[in-house]
Structures are given as structure tokens and as C-alpha cells.
Write a protein that holds these residues in place. Structure first.
Motif, mmCIF file in Angstrom:
data_model
loop_
_atom_site.group_PDB
_atom_site.id
_atom_site.type_symbol
_atom_site.label_atom_id
_atom_site.label_comp_id
_atom_site.label_asym_id
_atom_site.label_seq_id
_atom_site.Cartn_x
_atom_site.Cartn_y
_atom_site.Cartn_z
ATOM 1 N N LYS A 310 41.253 13.020 -65.454
ATOM 2 C CA LYS A 310 42.617 13.070 -65.953
ATOM 3 C C LYS A 310 43.460 13.857 -64.947
ATOM 4 N N ILE A 311 44.713 13.497 -64.858
ATOM 5 C CA ILE A 311 45.577 14.129 -63.857
ATOM 6 C C ILE A 311 46.874 14.553 -64.524
ATOM 7 N N HIS A 312 47.277 15.787 -64.267
ATOM 8 C CA HIS A 312 48.529 16.292 -64.812
ATOM 9 C C HIS A 312 49.696 15.598 -64.106
ATOM 10 N N ASN A 313 50.768 15.358 -64.824
ATOM 11 C CA ASN A 313 51.890 14.616 -64.270
ATOM 12 C C ASN A 313 52.452 15.283 -63.014
ATOM 13 N N ALA A 314 52.600 16.620 -63.030
ATOM 14 C CA ALA A 314 53.155 17.322 -61.874
ATOM 15 C C ALA A 314 52.221 17.219 -60.673
ATOM 16 N N VAL A 315 50.906 17.244 -60.915
ATOM 17 C CA VAL A 315 49.935 17.101 -59.823
ATOM 18 C C VAL A 315 50.035 15.704 -59.223
ATOM 19 N N ALA A 316 50.137 14.694 -60.097
ATOM 20 C CA ALA A 316 50.249 13.324 -59.606
ATOM 21 C C ALA A 316 51.487 13.154 -58.726
ATOM 22 N N GLU A 317 52.598 13.767 -59.122
ATOM 23 C CA GLU A 317 53.816 13.671 -58.320
ATOM 24 C C GLU A 317 53.649 14.371 -56.979
ATOM 25 N N GLU A 318 53.032 15.558 -56.984
ATOM 26 C CA GLU A 318 52.836 16.294 -55.732
ATOM 27 C C GLU A 318 51.876 15.562 -54.807
ATOM 28 N N PHE A 319 50.810 15.013 -55.373
ATOM 29 C CA PHE A 319 49.870 14.240 -54.569
ATOM 30 C C PHE A 319 50.565 13.057 -53.902
ATOM 31 N N LEU A 320 51.403 12.353 -54.678
ATOM 32 C CA LEU A 320 52.069 11.174 -54.132
ATOM 33 C C LEU A 320 52.979 11.541 -52.963
ATOM 34 N N ILE A 321 53.719 12.634 -53.096
ATOM 35 C CA ILE A 321 54.612 13.064 -52.014
ATOM 36 C C ILE A 321 53.827 13.286 -50.729
ATOM 37 N N GLN A 322 52.716 14.016 -50.834
ATOM 38 C CA GLN A 322 51.934 14.334 -49.632
ATOM 39 C C GLN A 322 51.225 13.096 -49.087
ATOM 40 N N PHE A 323 50.743 12.238 -49.968
ATOM 41 C CA PHE A 323 50.080 11.015 -49.524
ATOM 42 C C PHE A 323 51.043 10.117 -48.753
ATOM 43 N N LEU A 337 45.079 10.299 -47.718
ATOM 44 C CA LEU A 337 44.484 10.892 -48.923
ATOM 45 C C LEU A 337 43.874 12.247 -48.614
ATOM 46 N N ILE A 338 43.157 12.363 -47.500
ATOM 47 C CA ILE A 338 42.558 13.642 -47.116
ATOM 48 C C ILE A 338 43.642 14.686 -46.888
ATOM 49 N N GLN A 339 44.723 14.293 -46.225
ATOM 50 C CA GLN A 339 45.825 15.219 -45.969
ATOM 51 C C GLN A 339 46.438 15.706 -47.274
ATOM 52 N N ALA A 340 46.622 14.809 -48.226
ATOM 53 C CA ALA A 340 47.196 15.191 -49.517
ATOM 54 C C ALA A 340 46.273 16.141 -50.271
ATOM 55 N N CYS A 341 44.954 15.871 -50.218
ATOM 56 C CA CYS A 341 44.001 16.748 -50.896
ATOM 57 C C CYS A 341 43.951 18.126 -50.231
ATOM 58 N N GLU A 342 44.000 18.154 -48.913
ATOM 59 C CA GLU A 342 44.008 19.439 -48.208
ATOM 60 C C GLU A 342 45.250 20.244 -48.570
ATOM 61 N N TYR A 343 46.368 19.554 -48.753
ATOM 62 C CA TYR A 343 47.594 20.249 -49.151
ATOM 63 C C TYR A 343 47.426 20.860 -50.541
ATOM 64 N N LEU A 344 46.870 20.096 -51.475
ATOM 65 C CA LEU A 344 46.651 20.627 -52.820
ATOM 66 C C LEU A 344 45.685 21.803 -52.807
ATOM 67 N N ALA A 355 42.700 20.574 -58.436
ATOM 68 C CA ALA A 355 43.300 19.242 -58.376
ATOM 69 C C ALA A 355 42.849 18.479 -57.137
ATOM 70 N N TYR A 356 42.523 19.182 -56.059
ATOM 71 C CA TYR A 356 42.139 18.505 -54.811
ATOM 72 C C TYR A 356 40.811 17.774 -54.930
ATOM 73 N N LEU A 357 39.995 18.099 -55.959
ATOM 74 C CA LEU A 357 38.696 17.464 -56.138
ATOM 75 C C LEU A 357 38.787 16.107 -56.827
ATOM 76 N N VAL A 358 39.961 15.730 -57.306
ATOM 77 C CA VAL A 358 40.075 14.568 -58.184
ATOM 78 C C VAL A 358 40.315 13.248 -57.436
ATOM 79 N N PRO A 359 41.153 13.177 -56.407
ATOM 80 C CA PRO A 359 41.416 11.876 -55.762
ATOM 81 C C PRO A 359 40.208 11.359 -54.981
ATOM 82 N N SER A 360 40.045 10.038 -54.975
ATOM 83 C CA SER A 360 38.974 9.386 -54.206
ATOM 84 C C SER A 360 39.492 8.065 -53.666
ATOM 85 N N LEU A 361 38.885 7.657 -52.549
ATOM 86 C CA LEU A 361 39.201 6.352 -51.966
ATOM 87 C C LEU A 361 37.979 5.460 -52.099
ATOM 88 N N PHE A 362 38.165 4.291 -52.702
ATOM 89 C CA PHE A 362 37.132 3.256 -52.754
ATOM 90 C C PHE A 362 37.512 2.174 -51.748
#
Length: 780
Positions: A310-323, A337-344, A355-362
Motif C-alpha cells: 500500500k502506498i500513501h498518497n503523498a508518497v505516491a506523488e513524491e515518487f512520481l515527481i522524482q521518477f 525508478l532507482i533515482q526516485a527510490c534513492e531520493y525517498l 517508502a523507498y522499499l516499496v517500488p519495483s520494476l518488472f
């Protein structure tokens, strides 16, 4: 350059089986019998998941819940951090088993091998069972040193892929197309994600949102999604923002509106067709996306980025900006994606813990990572205002009067810079200029001033000899017989016999015949050499070029011969002076097109009071041995020169040149100021004399060259860096700071032993033409 490894991890009741494959059939296998260790990992994961959900309890992009901000119950932040550390510790302890040493070492060795030549990455494609897939494999410390630099990139591959990666239709279009699907929720504003997409990728993509309007039936909403996916123009990117959940049988579900969902299985055919028409990457900025990613890759979509929890709305917005910052900089989706996770992890660790542990690339194992690629026209072809400015500046860059004026202003600024920073490198005993000025001629009652009276020259030579001079240059033409020649010849012979004085006599080229005219044989002797007094620069020129030897039989420059005699006669040094300028093939080509590329110039930024000492001829004739005026004469070279009287030169006044701005500035600093409005040719000789002794000439880099470089650099920075700037003030500050840094670099290079003069005005104008509009497009 990227090395590719595939790792399969399978769990059974008794062990975990690891299989690593790479290259051409190379393979390693290992078994971890420690089932208890894995159980500890799962227990730590469950504890972390509970702490994570407790901390981010509200405003999640999962099932619809009540609104409001993050409600803190006890110290949920501290509990989450503890659970995270325990999870990562147990996870990496389990993977550090000795049985996995060879697998870890093989991956690490490949990464180190790539790192030796350049920062490159190892891609590790991981396939594991559903329970193992929930673990944070992206945080696996395969090699702690390398993992810290992001050189081992872990992407996930579904266990089952029934569809081969079909060849997408190749489309020739200016910008990539993004299909945006936004879920509806009165409590959360998913349209902010749409605006972030538009702002971040402005000019590089075309964004097409599907508006799921309230009041439509469930069937109509689902049909809108299907129709959009089947657009005949195709899509490169599919983006979803809203609520989503995992499902066991339908490949995950997306919430379109309250109580209205769509299953991935329902639109499987449309997704497959979209992939055939060009769909390469899907981003689900929503909760619990494991089944979503596996379903889409199974349908043939090459890469899918999801949130595993599950992802908090504010985290999702911040992740998207950095991605999107990464995408806008033309990084591939995995780098982004790695850059966005490193930022978080680094910048938002205390705001959004774990929050940085949640995104993944398939990704499909045969896929090539997607990145936005601007077309060649987008990258290189200038816009209308850029083309106009480029053309105008290039025209200015080839106009010699414009170049002359710019170099004159530049040399004046360099002289002022020297004064402010006290950067002068000055000779201990500058050359002595014995100037035959108007006062000297009046006191000697000489009325016929061109050619110069030979008897007066003889008096000066005799007196300099008696005062101990060792090198004398005579900047007067002695090529024609005149009364007084015998007197001058006797003075020269006597000086040579008594003091072994070295003489340099002026030589010049007869324009009509090309013949070199030198001093009369009865005046010149074995202890003298001819020196060419020719210059390059006339009229109102601010630039005087260093002379060159036309051929082997031509005399070397006058100042060069005086400097060489000084080195031999006074310094008794084997060190040669700087060699005479020999034009390169570039300079000769430039002459052919009426340009002066890389032709050295006289450096008038040096203050004249430190280049030479001057004394009127009449004062010299009154000076005695040991006089303060000439007390260092035995350690100085001397030139007998015209002192600026109107008749000086081969023709009337031809020895008086335009006074440059830099030299005028230097004269004004003298005490008392020198207010003369002309530059005697003798002072040019003095500056050249200093240049030959110091082995330092100023090489102007052509404006035309630097305008071209500035255009390339400015265009590149406008495409890569400017789009990443979020605030206009930061961009303007960077632009001003970069210009100042270039200016300081130019001033600094001027002062180096090489003496490079980088133009400032025209290249800076070219760079600003590209960068200023890009910066001003940024938000306030």
C-alpha cells in the motif's frame, strides 16, 4: 554497457533453490537448507508490514477508506524504523549464507569489471515465487561497496510468461504518447499526478488523459478504458493513478470510481493490442501492484513499474515527481525508478520512512529498457530565435573590426583584473628606452628629423658605451648613405672594441621589390644583427599581432634579436628566448579567408611602467656613471628609439600608432600619468621583447569557434539540465553563476604561461540564447 544475469529462486518445504545464469549458457546453482532462517525473514517482513500499514494508515491508494492525514498512534515512526532495520538485517543475513558465496561473487566480479572502464551497471533479473516476491530484493547487499553506488540493478521477472515479446510497431513521431487513466475519489486528488506529468515532461511527450466522469455507468467507464487502449495511433506509456488491489485470479484490479472496478483480465485483449501498437512501459502509481505487474508482463508489455505494498498518497506523488525527473533527463525507466527510490531514502527518510522499499520494476527478460528519446531534429535543429541569433553572432564573429573592438575591450578588462588581483609577473630589470623626443631634438637643434641625424645617434652610442651598456638596439633605418655615417660607424666600432657591445639594427622590407634593407656595411659589423621592425596592425586597431619570419633569408623580429642578445651578452645564459612565431596551417588557412585564427597578439594588459623604463635622449647625454637614471645599465638591454615626434617613421608619422584602451589605462596609472594620445612603435618592440624573454604570448581563440561550442553546450544543457530545474530562481542563479565561472576561467587562462584569450561576449550571448528561455519556462 550492461551485464545481464538471471536469477531464479524457488522455495520448497526443505530448502530454497537458487539458479544463476548468464552469458552463453553459463550457470550456477545453490541450495539454502536453512528453512528456519527464511522463516525469520518472513516473520520480520510481517512485523515490518504491520508497522508500515500502521504508520501510513490513511490516504492510501488501496481500497477506499476515510480521508484525513496520517494519524500518528504512539510513535509509529520509531516502530517502523526498527521493523525496517530488523527486516533488512534478517533478509541480508539469510542471503549471506556460504552456499550463496559463489553466486554473489560472480555478480560482484562482473560489476567491478565494468566499473574499471566506466560507471556501468549489472542487471540482475529476479524470478521468485509469490511469497518470496514480497521481500525487498532491491535492498539485497550483494556487494556492499557496489550496491552503495547503484551499479547492481535488480528487476523482477514473473514466474510465468505465456506471451513472447512481440515486435512493436515502429512509429516515426516527434514525441512519445502517454495514455493517462485517473481513478475517481472525492477524498484524493489524482489530477495532481496528471499535472506533474505535464509539467515534468513538457515538450517531450504528448499526454492524453481518459476522463472517467462521475455519473457514468460501470459499463461505460470500462468501455472508455478499452476504447482508449485501442487508439490506432498507439501509446508508448500507460500511466494509472488511483486505487488498486491484488487479486488471485484476475491479474489485479483498478478502481475507476467508488464501487466500480475493472479487472486486468477484462482488458487483456486490448492491452495486448496496445502492446503490438507500441506500448512499452506501464506505471501504476497505486497500491499492491504485484499481480498487476505480473499480468501485464505476461500479456507482453515489456516493463511495468508498480508499488508492491500500500502506498500513501503523498508518497505516491513524491515518487512520481522524482521518477519523471529521470525520464525527462532521458534516463531509462530503471534508472529513473532507482533515482526516485534513492531520493525517498536519503531526502525523505524522516518524512516517509520505508517508502523507498516499496517500488519495483518488472520486465520481460528479452526487453530493452524504455527511455524517452528526443528526435534528432528536437536535439539539434535550432528554434527560430536560436537560428536568428546563431546567424547574427556568426556574422559578427567573422567581422575583423568587431573582433578588434571585442579584443580591445577584453584586454582592458584584463588590465583592470590584473590591478585588482595584483597578478603581474614583472621583470626585475626591464629594457631601457632612450627616446629621441621633441625636447631632445629641440635641445640638439636638429630641424631635419627624417631621416635621423647620424651624428646625434653617434653621440648616444658613445655615451651609452661609456656608461656600461652591453646590448644596444637602434630603431632607426640606416640603409641609405647620409652625412655623419663615418662618425656613427666609428662610434659603433669603438663600442664593440672597448665594451664588446652587441648591436641590433633596424631592417625593413621594400614593398615594391620585396628586398630586405639593412644597415650600411660600414655601420654594421660582425657584432651586430639586423632585426625586422614590421608590425601587423594599423589604423585604429586595438590588436597588434606578433610578427613572423617570412622565409629563412628574412631577418628575425627586431625585439627577438634584442632579447636574444640580452640573454647571451648580459645573462650569459644558454636558455633560448621564445622562438619566432611560425604560423600553423590553421593560421595560414585563416589568412586565406581574411581571418587571424590563433595568431598571437601583443599583451597590452601588462602595465607599461613595468615593461620598460624610458629616458629622453637629452637627459641620457647629461647622465654620469652611477647616476640613478642608468645605474642598472650593465644589466639592461637598451633601445635607441623615436620618442613620438610627428615625423618619425619611414614615411611621415608612420612610426606613431593608435593607442589601445588597455595601454591608455596602464599609462593613466603611472605617476605622473602619461597623457600622450599615440603609441610609438618602439613601445611595441618593448612589449615584444618582454614576451620573447618570458616565453609568453597571448593566443586569442576565435569567436567563431567559441560561438559554435557555446551553441552545442547551450543546446545540450537546455535539453538535459534545464528541464530538471523546478524553480526559475534556481535556474537563473545557475545561469548567472555559470557565466561568472566562465568569465573567471577566461581571465585565469589569460594569466597562465600559455596565455589563452577566451572570448566572452559572443559565446555567452549564444549560450544564453539557448538557456534563458529554457530556464524561464520553469515554474516560479
Amino acid at each position: 554497457m550492461t551485464a545481464m544475469f538471471t536469477l531464479k529462486v524457488q522455495q520448497s518445504d526443505r530448502c530454497c533453490f537458487f539458479e544463476l545464469s548468464w552469458g552463453r549458457g553459463q550457470r550456477l546453482t545453490a541450495e539454502l537448507p536453512d528453512v528456519g532462517g527464511l522463516q525469520l525473514v518472513f516473520q520480520a517482513y510481517q512485523k515490518w508490514q504491520t508497522a508500515y500499514r500502521n504508520h501510513y494508515e490513511h490516504q492510501q491508494r488501496g481500497q477506499l477508506e476515510g480521508g484525513g492525514g496520517v494519524i500518528v498512534r504512539g510513535d509509529t515512526h520509531a516502530e517502523l524504523i526498527k521493523a525496517e532495520q530488523q527486516l533488512l538485517s534478517e533478509f541480508n543475513r539469510w542471503l549471506r549464507h556460504a552456499e550463496l558465496h559463489e553466486i554473489r561473487a560472480t555478480i560482484a566480479k562482473a560489476s567491478r569489471s565494468l566499473r574499471q572502464s566506466a560507471p556501468r551497471s549489472v542487471d540482475l533479473l529476479l524470478t521468485c515465487s509469490s511469497e518470496l516476491a514480497r521481500l525487498p530484493w532491491e535492498a539485497w547487499e550483494i556487494d556492499s561497496e557496489i550496491a552503495a553506488t547503484g551499479q547492481i540493478r535488480i528487476a523482477r521477472v514473473p514466474a510465468n510468461i505465456r506471451t513472447e515479446l512481440a515486435q512493436s510497431l515502429q512509429r516515426s513521431r516527434r514525441r512519445a504518447r502517454i495514455l493517462v487513466i485517473l481513478g475517481q475519489d472525492d477524498r484524493l486528488d489524482f489530477h495532481r499526478d496528471l499535472q506533474t506529468l505535464i509539467d515534468s515532461l513538457q515538450g517531450t511527450v504528448e499526454v492524453y488523459p481518459v476522463y472517467l466522469q462521475a455519473g457514468k455507468s460501470a459499463a461505460r467507464l470500462r468501455q472508455d478504458i478499452a476504447d482508449a487502449l485501442l487508439d490506432p495511433k498507439g501509446w508508448e506509456i500507460l500511466f494509472f493513478a488511483g486505487h488498486s488491489n491484488e487479486t488471485d485470479l484476475t491479474g489485479g484490479e483498478l478502481s475507476l470510481a467508488p464501487n466500480i472496478t475493472i479487472q486486468i483480465k477484462e482488458i487483456a485483449a486490448e492491452l495486448s493490442e496496445a502492446q503490438r501498437r507500441g506500448l512499452q512501459f506501464a506505471l501504476f502509481n497505486s497500491c499492491e501492484g504485484l499481480s498487476l505487474a505480473e499480468s501485464l508482463v505476461n500479456l507482453g508489455v515489456s516493463q511495468v513499474a508498480v508499488m508492491r505494498e500500500k502506498i500513501h498518497n503523498a508518497v505516491a506523488e513524491e515518487f512520481l515527481i522524482q521518477f519523471l525527473k529521470g525520464l525527462a533527463a532521458y534516463q531509462d525507466v530503471h534508472e529513473s525508478l532507482i533515482q526516485a527510490c534513492e531520493y525517498l531514502e536519503t531526502k525523505k527518510r524522516y518524512t516517509y520512512p520505508s517508502a523507498y522499499l516499496v517500488p519495483s520494476l518488472f520486465r520481460h527478460p528479452d526487453s530493452v529498457l524504455f527511455r524517452l528519446r528526443p528526435t534528432l531534429r528536437q536535439q539539434l535543429f535550432p528554434k527560430a530565435h536560436e537560428l536568428v541569433m546563431l546567424t547574427a553572432l556568426l556574422l559578427l564573429g567573422v567581422l575583423l573590426p568587431v573582433q578588434d573592438w571585442l579584443i580591445g575591450q577584453r584586454m582592458l578588462m584584463q588590465a583592470q583584473f590584473r590591478t585588482i588581483t595584483q597578478q603581474d609577473q614583472l621583470p626585475v630589470f626591464p629594457i631601457l628606452m632612450v627616446q629621441i623626443d621633441e625636447d631632445s631634438l629641440d635641445k640638439a637643434r636638429i630641424t631635419d628629423r627624417n631621416p635621423m641625424n647620424r651624428s646625434y645617434l653617434a653621440r648616444l652610442v658613445n655615451h651609452l658605451s661609456s656608461l656600461g651598456a652591453e646590448v644596444i638596439g637602434v630603431d632607426y633605418f640606416l640603409d641609405k648613405p647620409l652625412p655623419g655615417d663615418q662618425e656613427l660607424a666609428q662610434a659603433v666600432r669603438s663600442a664593440v672594441q672597448k665594451q664588446d657591445i652587441q648591436f641590433v639594427f633596424a631592417a625593413h622590407r621594400q614593398p615594391s621589390t620585396g628586398e630586405w634593407l639593412t644597415a650600411l656595411p660600414e655601420i654594421a659589423n660582425a657584432n651586430s644583427t639586423p632585426g625586422n621592425i614590421g608590425f601587423f596592425g594599423s589604423g585604429n586597431s586595438e590588436v597588434y599581432f606578433v610578427p613572423f619570419q617570412r622565409n629563412e633569408s628574412a631577418p628575425l623580429p627586431f625585439a627577438y634579436e634584442v632579447a636574444a642578445a640580452y640573454r647571451r651578452q648580459i645573462q650569459r645564459s644558454d636558455r633560448a628566448v621564445a622562438p619566432p612565431f611560425q604560423p600553423s596551417i590553421v593560421t595560414r588557412f585563416a589568412w586565406a579567408i581574411r581571418q587571424t585564427w590563433l595568431h598571437p597578439i601583443v599583451d597590452f594588459s601588462l602595465p607599461p611602467s613595468e615593461i620598460f623604463q624610458s629616458v629622453p635622449a637629452w637627459q641620457l647625454l647629461q647622465a654620469n656613471q652611477g647616476s640613478g637614471l642608468v645605474q642598472n645599465l650593465h644589466r639592461q638591454a637598451v633601445m635607441i628609439v623615436p620618442g613620438g615626434y610627428p615625423e618619425a617613421g619611414i614615411t611621415f608619422g608612420s612610426d606613431n600608432f593608435h593607442l589601445t584602451k588597455a595601454l591608455r589605462y596602464g599609462r593613466e596609472l603611472q605617476n605622473p600619468p602619461d597623457l600622450r594620445d599615440q603609441l610609438p612603435g618602439s613601445e611595441l618592440h618593448a612589449y615584444l621583447y618582454e614576451h620573447y624573454l618570458s616565453h609568453r604570448f597571448i593566443i586569442p581563440i576565435p569567436d567563431l569557434w567559441m560561438i559554435g561550442i557555446a551553441a552545442i553546450v547551450g543546446k545540450g544543457l537546455s535539453l538535459i539540465i534545464a528541464p530538471r530545474i523546478r524553480r526559475r530562481s534556481v535556474g537563473l542563479l545557475g545561469l548567472v553563476g555559470g557565466t561568472a565561472a566562465y568569465g573567471l576561467l577566461s581571465f585565469g587562462l589569460y594569466l597562465t604561461p600559455i596565455g589563452i584569450l577566451l572570448p566572452i561576449v559572443l559565446p555567452t550571448a549564444m549560450a544564453w540564447t539557448y538557456l534563458l528561455p529554457a530556464v524561464l519556462r520553469r515554474s516560479q
